[in-house]
Design a protein around this motif. Sequence first.
Motif, PDB file in Angstrom:
ATOM      1  N   GLN A  36       2.650 -27.988 -67.933  1.00 17.87           N
ATOM      2  CA  GLN A  36       3.721 -27.417 -67.204  1.00 17.87           C
ATOM      3  C   GLN A  36       4.125 -28.523 -66.164  1.00 17.87           C
ATOM      4  OE1 GLN A  36       5.697 -25.457 -68.433  1.00 17.87           O
ATOM      5  NE2 GLN A  36       4.049 -24.877 -70.120  1.00 17.87           N
ATOM      6  N   SER A  37       3.346 -29.055 -65.251  1.00 15.08           N
ATOM      7  CA  SER A  37       3.677 -29.872 -64.096  1.00 15.08           C
ATOM      8  C   SER A  37       2.303 -30.835 -63.937  1.00 15.08           C
ATOM      9  CB  SER A  37       3.681 -29.248 -62.723  1.00 15.08           C
ATOM     10  OG  SER A  37       2.415 -28.361 -62.482  1.00 15.08           O
ATOM     11  N   SER A  38       2.548 -31.980 -63.276  1.00 15.03           N
ATOM     12  CA  SER A  38       1.656 -32.875 -63.078  1.00 15.03           C
ATOM     13  C   SER A  38       0.901 -32.853 -61.708  1.00 15.03           C
ATOM     14  CB  SER A  38       2.472 -34.308 -63.042  1.00 15.03           C
ATOM     15  OG  SER A  38       3.431 -34.290 -61.943  1.00 15.03           O
ATOM     16  N   ALA A  39       1.485 -31.591 -60.717  1.00 14.19           N
ATOM     17  CA  ALA A  39       0.652 -31.258 -59.788  1.00 14.19           C
ATOM     18  C   ALA A  39      -0.824 -30.888 -60.010  1.00 14.19           C
ATOM     19  CB  ALA A  39       1.193 -30.413 -58.960  1.00 14.19           C
ATOM     20  N   PRO A  40      -1.794 -31.388 -59.085  1.00 20.54           N
ATOM     21  CA  PRO A  40      -3.062 -30.902 -59.230  1.00 20.54           C
ATOM     22  C   PRO A  40      -3.410 -29.463 -59.010  1.00 20.54           C
ATOM     23  CG  PRO A  40      -2.834 -32.107 -57.154  1.00 20.54           C
ATOM     24  CD  PRO A  40      -1.450 -32.134 -57.905  1.00 20.54           C
ATOM     25  N   MET A  41      -4.261 -29.131 -59.843  1.00 21.55           N
ATOM     26  CA  MET A  41      -4.403 -27.477 -59.951  1.00 21.55           C
ATOM     27  C   MET A  41      -5.250 -27.239 -58.619  1.00 21.55           C
ATOM     28  SD  MET A  41      -5.098 -26.483 -63.578  1.00 21.55           S
ATOM     29  CE  MET A  41      -5.475 -24.789 -63.322  1.00 21.55           C
ATOM     30  N   THR A  42      -4.848 -26.249 -58.123  1.00 17.87           N
ATOM     31  CA  THR A  42      -5.570 -25.791 -56.669  1.00 17.87           C
ATOM     32  C   THR A  42      -6.566 -24.496 -57.059  1.00 17.87           C
ATOM     33  OG1 THR A  42      -3.815 -24.332 -56.074  1.00 17.87           O
ATOM     34  CG2 THR A  42      -3.961 -26.640 -55.184  1.00 17.87           C
ATOM     35  N   THR A  43      -7.654 -24.353 -56.551  1.00 19.52           N
ATOM     36  CA  THR A  43      -8.703 -23.124 -56.746  1.00 19.52           C
ATOM     37  C   THR A  43      -8.704 -22.530 -55.264  1.00 19.52           C
ATOM     38  OG1 THR A  43     -10.563 -24.532 -56.589  1.00 19.52           O
ATOM     39  CG2 THR A  43      -9.535 -24.501 -58.810  1.00 19.52           C
ATOM     40  N   THR A  44      -9.155 -21.187 -55.673  1.00 19.36           N
ATOM     41  CA  THR A  44      -9.489 -20.562 -54.450  1.00 19.36           C
ATOM     42  C   THR A  44     -10.890 -19.952 -54.674  1.00 19.36           C
ATOM     43  OG1 THR A  44      -7.366 -19.736 -54.190  1.00 19.36           O
ATOM     44  CG2 THR A  44      -8.852 -18.370 -52.836  1.00 19.36           C
ATOM     45  N   VAL A  45     -11.699 -20.254 -53.616  1.00 21.83           N
ATOM     46  CA  VAL A  45     -12.958 -19.623 -53.750  1.00 21.83           C
ATOM     47  C   VAL A  45     -13.213 -18.651 -52.736  1.00 21.83           C
ATOM     48  CG1 VAL A  45     -15.461 -20.251 -53.554  1.00 21.83           C
ATOM     49  CG2 VAL A  45     -13.805 -22.067 -54.340  1.00 21.83           C
ATOM     50  N   ILE A  46     -13.789 -17.291 -53.162  1.00 19.37           N
ATOM     51  CA  ILE A  46     -13.995 -16.186 -52.445  1.00 19.37           C
ATOM     52  C   ILE A  46     -15.647 -15.998 -52.250  1.00 19.37           C
ATOM     53  CG2 ILE A  46     -13.535 -13.746 -52.065  1.00 19.37           C
ATOM     54  CD1 ILE A  46     -11.023 -14.075 -53.482  1.00 19.37           C
ATOM     55  N   ASN A  47     -15.993 -16.265 -50.933  1.00 25.07           N
ATOM     56  CA  ASN A  47     -17.455 -15.957 -50.843  1.00 25.07           C
ATOM     57  C   ASN A  47     -17.756 -14.538 -50.517  1.00 25.07           C
ATOM     58  OD1 ASN A  47     -18.246 -18.645 -51.507  1.00 25.07           O
ATOM     59  ND2 ASN A  47     -17.807 -19.180 -49.328  1.00 25.07           N
ATOM     60  N   ILE A  48     -18.419 -13.772 -51.146  1.00 25.67           N
ATOM     61  CA  ILE A  48     -18.826 -12.396 -51.056  1.00 25.67           C
ATOM     62  C   ILE A  48     -20.252 -12.369 -50.404  1.00 25.67           C
ATOM     63  CG2 ILE A  48     -18.981 -10.096 -51.830  1.00 25.67           C
ATOM     64  CD1 ILE A  48     -16.980 -10.926 -53.907  1.00 25.67           C
ATOM     65  N   HIS A  49     -20.501 -12.069 -49.344  1.00 24.19           N
ATOM     66  CA  HIS A  49     -21.702 -12.097 -48.829  1.00 24.19           C
ATOM     67  C   HIS A  49     -22.191 -10.729 -49.109  1.00 24.19           C
ATOM     68  CE1 HIS A  49     -21.002 -15.415 -46.156  1.00 24.19           C
ATOM     69  NE2 HIS A  49     -19.979 -14.886 -45.739  1.00 24.19           N
TER      70      HIS A  49
END
Length: 147
Positions: A36-49
């Motif tokens: 769809q686009s040439s923009a880099p994919m971003t990821t979100t990391v959720i740390n659950i303690h």
Amino acid sequence: MNRTVQTFVSGTHTGVPPTYEMLKEEHEVSVLGAPQSSAPMTTTVINIHSETAVPDHIVWSLFNTLFMNWCCLGFVAFAYSVKSRDRKMVGDVTGAQSYASTAKCLNIWALVLGLFLTTGFIVLLGFATLILYQTAIKSMQEGRGHL
């Protein structure tokens, strides 16, 4: 779902039957679709303690309170261990770790100081017993010499 099959025909493969790799590539493109686009994919990391195990050193502190309580370090370490346990029960992990660290430091000092002072006391008691024994032997020998 809107699936369109895109065929790729290159000039070098004209008139040649498609290979397995070419068919697989066509299938992947048709299923996934074009990017769809040439923009880099971003990821979100959720740390659950999860539950962090904070040692409160209460047994060690109790031992030092009962047996190695020179300068009341064992009792103070026991108080910090109880505070650490209370903080852990409330859910304050940072406070519990702080009190536990202080209790551990006090326990180390109480144990080291207790071992040194106890060993020194035993050595001093041994020397005192030896001197008293030698003095008693001398006085007995002097008492016999005067008869």
